[in-house]
Design an enzyme around this catalytic site. Structure first.
Site, PDB file in Angstrom:
ATOM      1  N   LEU B  36       0.841  -1.202   0.000  1.00  0.00           N
ATOM      2  CA  LEU B  36       0.000   0.000   0.000  1.00  0.00           C
ATOM      3  C   LEU B  36       0.874   1.250   0.000  1.00  0.00           C
ATOM      4  O   LEU B  36       2.005   1.232   0.506  1.00  0.00           O
ATOM      5  CB  LEU B  36      -0.892   0.025   1.249  1.00  0.00           C
ATOM      6  CG  LEU B  36      -2.278  -0.614   1.111  1.00  0.00           C
ATOM      7  CD1 LEU B  36      -2.151  -2.109   0.909  1.00  0.00           C
ATOM      8  CD2 LEU B  36      -3.131  -0.323   2.338  1.00  0.00           C
ATOM      9  N   ASP B  37       0.377   2.330  -0.580  1.00  0.00           N
ATOM     10  CA  ASP B  37       1.080   3.608  -0.479  1.00  0.00           C
ATOM     11  C   ASP B  37       0.136   4.626   0.171  1.00  0.00           C
ATOM     12  O   ASP B  37      -1.011   4.296   0.504  1.00  0.00           O
ATOM     13  CB  ASP B  37       1.586   4.091  -1.849  1.00  0.00           C
ATOM     14  CG  ASP B  37       0.469   4.217  -2.859  1.00  0.00           C
ATOM     15  OD1 ASP B  37      -0.690   4.429  -2.442  1.00  0.00           O
ATOM     16  OD2 ASP B  37       0.736   4.111  -4.066  1.00  0.00           O
ATOM     17  N   SER B  38       0.630   5.867   0.322  1.00  0.00           N
ATOM     18  CA  SER B  38      -0.186   6.846   1.052  1.00  0.00           C
ATOM     19  C   SER B  38      -1.508   7.127   0.341  1.00  0.00           C
ATOM     20  O   SER B  38      -2.507   7.482   0.959  1.00  0.00           O
ATOM     21  CB  SER B  38       0.597   8.143   1.262  1.00  0.00           C
ATOM     22  OG  SER B  38       1.038   8.633   0.022  1.00  0.00           O
TER      23      SER B  38
END
Lengths: 362, 84
Positions: B36-38
């Site tokens: 996941l990323d921001s």
């Protein structure tokens, strides 16, 4: 400010996001519809008997308020036909060592002198609970921020953007009020302002100080022209109608000149997501409008779960209801519906990036 | 209780981010291991709000979460705060 008769100063209460005062509607089976009643703005008489808070719910609410620092309870009661347990409730409050101010049939009590300086800023330390548990910033502002049956009072107040905006009134109030000499201690009557302008952060049109500046006060509905960067042609929404707790209602009417209109007069499908995005921009633009706060803007990252159920056409009045769902850093997710009368035309979820620096709001 | 929360969190990752069940271990780092990323975290917040019927949009604690175990503890805390 020094409120020496109380152990904590009001300022400390405000800084700690606690409560000083809680107003509770205990009108019970009052079926009067008195013209002077303060509460008819929020609850109509036929709603009062429905879903009334039980004794246990009320005492739990009072304990929660006490835990949040409340020193004083203002009870709105019916003199002619009070709740049968009103005495028990009063006794419980006294046992908690809380001060009671009882207001019969909506007559507003006067605040003690130590609060008189900041009575206009009451939303910073007070809120109102209707007889069904609905939470409002005050009895005069029918802007629902939650219900104590679904969440704790602390959670409702800490999650509420309306409360947060009112607590930070110095940066959020629009128009002439913010240039008034009394602005640090007064922001007018918020309930009256909301009723008259549709904007709980607007300037009070009935304040004597504002009578020569009425043309500077913003009213809803208002054109989105000055709220979003899109110019005529690319602009697919027309007016901002209402704002609420992380929500807004926007109107859109397409003309034949719009590049988003097909030869048969129907709206291009791509326009629906753009309507949602521009609605989010209008809501954001209105928060900053006329506040001296810059609006560095943002952009649409994408949409998901976008469903289009039927066609809309030029000259039809479309209503977009948009609601902020979550934020993380500068990213935010909003859900939106687009309706024509009661027909759902489209709905979906959009993700936006808000170029907001340190605030990290959506 | 925490087993049920774990299962529900795993469902969120499977349904919203199409992550394989065998990757969903309590110690898995949601950024380094699950990818996941921001930009995804805001989707995670919405999915968790919907799944658990809790409000986390203004909760600063979400920024401290690194592993699925952290997330499970956070949800448990939220649920106990809501019922207190």
């Amino acid at each position: 400010m020094n409120c020496s008769i109380y152990p904590d100063s009001i300022e400390t209460i405000i800084q700690n996001k606690q409560l000083f005062c809680l107003e509770i509607d205990l009108k019970g089976k009052c079926n009067h519809n008195c013209s002077f009643c303060y509460l008819t703005n929020v609850i109509t008489p036929d709603q009062i008997n429905e879903n009334e808070l039980s004794f246990n719910e009320i005492t739990d609410l009072i304990s929660q308020a006490h835990g949040l620092g409340a020193k004083k309870l203002i009870l709105y009661a019916s003199q002619s036909n009070p709740r049968p347990d009103i005495t028990k409730i009063g006794k419980f409050i006294v046992e908690k060592n809380l001060q009671i101010d009882c207001s019969f049939n909506g007559t507003i009590s006067t605040l003690p002198s130590d609060l008189s300086n900041i009575k206009c800023l009451k939303h910073k330390y007070s809120c109102f609970i209707a007889s069904d548990g609905s939470v409002y910033p005050c009895a005069g502002m029918p802007l629902l921020i939650g219900n104590i049956r679904n969440n704790t009072l602390e959670k409702i107040l800490s999650d509420s953007e309306v409360v947060e905006n009112l607590r930070n009134h110095e940066i959020n109030i629009k128009g002439p009020c913010r240039n008034c000499d009394k602005f640090s201690n007064c922001y007018g009557c918020r309930g009256r302002t909301f009723s008259l302008t549709g904007d709980y952060l607007g300037s009070d049109p009935l304040c004597p100080e504002n009578q020569s500046k009425l043309d500077k006060i913003t009213y809803l509905p208002m054109s989105v022209e000055n709220l979003i960067p899109q110019k005529l042609g690319m602009r697919v929404v027309s007016s901002l109608l209402k704002v609420g707790e992380r929500t807004a209602k926007i109107e859109s009417i397409f003309t034949e000149k719009s590049p988003f209109v097909k030869p048969d007069g129907s709206i291009e499908e791509i326009a629906y997501m753009e309507m949602m995005a521009q609605s989010a921009a209008a809501m954001n633009g209105f928060e900053k409008f006329d506040t001296d706060r810059p609006d560095p803007g943002g952009f649409l990252i994408g949409g998901q779960k976008i469903n289009i159920y039927c066609k809309a056409y030029i000259k039809e009045r479309l209503i977009i209801d948009i609601s902020k769902q979550a934020k993380f850093g500068n990213f935010g997710i909003l859900t939106a519906t687009i309706k024509r009368n009661n027909d759902l035309i489209a709905e979906g979820e959009i993700k936006i990036y808000k170029n907001d620096g340190a605030n990290n709001e959506i | 209780m925490s087993n049920k929360i774990e299962l529900m969190i795993n469902e969120v990752f499977q349904e919203s981010f199409e992550i394989e069940k065998n990757q969903l271990k309590p110690e898995a780092n949601i950024f380094e291991d699950l990818g996941l990323d921001s930009l995804d975290v805001v989707d995670l917040v919405v999915a968790l709000q919907n799944k658990f019927k809790v409000e986390i949009r203004t909760d600063e604690r979400i920024k401290e979460i690194r592993t699925l175990k952290d997330l499970c503890i956070f949800i448990k805390e939220l649920q106990s705060e809501g019922s207190s």
